[in-house]
Design a protein around this motif. Structure first.
Motif, PDB file in Angstrom:
ATOM      1  N   ALA A 225      -1.265   3.481  -0.301  1.00 58.02           N
ATOM      2  CA  ALA A 225      -1.352   2.027  -0.137  1.00 58.02           C
ATOM      3  C   ALA A 225      -1.426   1.335  -1.495  1.00 58.02           C
ATOM      4  CB  ALA A 225      -2.578   1.677   0.715  1.00 58.02           C
TER       5      ALA A 225
ATOM      6  N   VAL B  42       1.055  -0.747   4.828  1.00 55.70           N
ATOM      7  CA  VAL B  42       0.826   0.714   4.868  1.00 55.70           C
ATOM      8  C   VAL B  42      -0.222   0.984   5.920  1.00 55.70           C
ATOM      9  CG1 VAL B  42      -0.015   2.734   3.615  1.00 55.70           C
ATOM     10  CG2 VAL B  42       1.461   1.080   2.457  1.00 55.70           C
TER      11      VAL B  42
ATOM     12  N   CYS C 232       4.748   3.539   5.323  1.00 59.87           N
ATOM     13  CA  CYS C 232       4.938   2.285   4.596  1.00 59.87           C
ATOM     14  C   CYS C 232       6.107   1.553   5.251  1.00 59.87           C
ATOM     15  CB  CYS C 232       5.224   2.560   3.115  1.00 59.87           C
ATOM     16  SG  CYS C 232       5.587   1.054   2.183  1.00 59.87           S
TER      17      CYS C 232
END
Length: 455
Positions: A310, A374, A383
């Motif tokens: 992330a 994400v 993602c």
């Protein structure tokens, strides 16, 4: 290599042990039966003569014939003679008949063994009956022949030797064939590959057997498949690269020619600036081709580490702020609750995310939005990159990650069709996948999924 860890070694050893054990058991059994068949069972000739005489006195010739039939069943041809004549029929070889008068005239116990090459006992046994008559038992036996101990040993040795040669020869032929066949298949495949036939394979000779030779054949097939894939890839890359370089090089040559012919310095400077853009485009294409080639070649020595997927995606979004701002495109990031850890190469993953974001910005209309998020789904980190552009025709979605594929929307943005192909190679190199579909309400959704880090 330790031979005790070799399945081929154990297979050969077990086969030879099994053959030797079979030779010992089978040879011993056959020899024993043969010797038993050919070995004398001691016959009490006097008792046999008494038995014949008793049958004669009790029933005459019919009783003696019945007695002789029972003895014939036991392997003994016998009857009584009186005054040189048989009292019941008897079957004797001609040579015995010729010698019989002399043997009877001797009037004594005679046991001749073997009889002149007949491998049979011939016995003459006088017997005095209860009626006072002197009769003589004449008997011959073929099955009750004595073999000397030396002969027995010779028979045993001969049988064992013959069986050993037979079985060892058969097993040796089978072993040599099972070894020579995969070696010959390997040799043929190697020669075909050396001659340029890259599709040559051994195809695992030996069926379900998984010994060292079968494993070697499997390794050869894997190596040949890898070499064929690399050579095919290199040829395709070379063809694609030459094709893609032809157009910008032609444009570059034309621009430089126009710049040289231009008398206006300002116009010439514009041509040179355009030439610099073409050179920069060629440089990006060459770099992308090299990156794609490295990833399809297996990424030797790629360093992996545990990282927050992330955080990496958010950094990629921040790096695209300037590019998006130039086209007035808003970048939207959906916060995530905590770290989403994966194991991989930060450089490659950053490049893959950058390509996905750049692709979304290219095809978004000015003033549009690009969304990035994400999340964790089914033990995978995903993602999602979404634009709100024209999307991709459904028929072209499967070809979207093919190198140099630009599709029917290529005219909407500059590019050479390598960004998504590189992103897909990065995903595969990390054990993940990349998917694309048209989003609801328009635009393209691209999902990059990677396995979560253990623990």
């Amino acid at each position: 290599m330790n031979p005790f860890k070799s399945s081929l070694y154990w297979r050969l050893l077990l086969w030879f042990c099994a053959v030797n054990l079979l030779v010992l058991v089978l040879g011993g059994f056959l020899t024993r039966r043969f010797i038993e068949y050919r070995t004398e069972v001691e016959i009490d000739w006097s008792a046999l003569a008494q038995s014949a005489d008793q049958a004669w006195q009790q029933g005459g010739a019919p009783a003696l014939s019945a007695w002789a039939a029972r003895q014939r069943h036991e392997g003994v041809e016998a009857t009584l003679f009186q005054d040189g004549r048989p009292l019941a029929p008897i079957r004797l070889p001609q040579s015995v008949w010729h010698a019989l008068p002399g043997m009877l005239a001797a009037d004594r116990v005679l046991v001749l063994r073997p009889w002149r090459g007949l491998y049979a006992y011939v016995a003459v046994q006088p017997v005095s009956g209860a009626d006072g008559q002197l009769r003589q038992l004449v008997a011959m036996s073929r099955s009750h022949t004595r073999l000397r101990p030396q002969t027995r040993e010779q028979i045993l040795f001969g049988v064992q030797l013959a069986l050993s040669l037979l079985f060892i020869g058969l097993v040796g032929w089978w072993v040599a064939r099972s070894v020579a066949k995969p070696v010959q298949a390997l040799r043929d495949a190697t020669r075909r590959m050396a001659a340029g036939e890259l599709s040559a394979r051994v195809d695992h000779p030996g069926g379900a057997t998984r010994d060292e030779l079968a494993q070697l054949a499997g390794d050869f097939d894997a190596m040949a498949e890898r070499i064929e894939a690399l050579v095919t890839h290199d040829r395709r890359v070379l063809q694609d690269l030459s094709h893609e370089l032809r157009s910008p090089l032609a444009r570059l040559q034309l621009i430089l020619d126009l710049a040289q012919r231009s008398d206006d310095p300002a116009r010439a400077a514009a041509y040179f600036a355009q030439a610099e853009q073409e050179i920069a485009r060629l440089d990006r294409m060459t770099g992308d081709m090299l990156a794609l080639s490295r990833m399809e070649g297996g990424l030797p020595g790629m360093e992996r580490e545990r990282l927050d997927f992330a955080e990496l995606a958010q950094e990629g979004l921040q790096q695209a702020v300037l590019e998006a701002g130039a086209r007035h495109i808003r970048l939207q990031w959906q916060p995530v609750d905590g770290p989403v850890e994966v194991v991989g190469s930060p450089v490659l993953l950053e490049r893959a995310l950058g390509n996905l974001i750049a692709n979304a910005i290219k095809y978004s209309p000015e003033g549009g939005d690009v969304e990035l998020s994400v999340r964790v789904i089914d033990r995978q980190a995903e993602c999602l990159v979404r634009d709100h552009g024209p999307g991709v025709p459904e028929a072209e979605l499967d070809s979207l990650f093919r190198p140099f594929f630009r599709g029917s929307n290529a005219a909407r943005a500059d590019g050479h069709g390598l960004g998504l192909a590189i992103a897909q190679r990065v995903a595969k190199a990390h054990g993940g996948e990349i998917l694309a579909r048209n989003g609801e309400g328009g635009g393209l959704e691209v999902r990059l999924r990677l396995p979560l880090a253990d623990g």
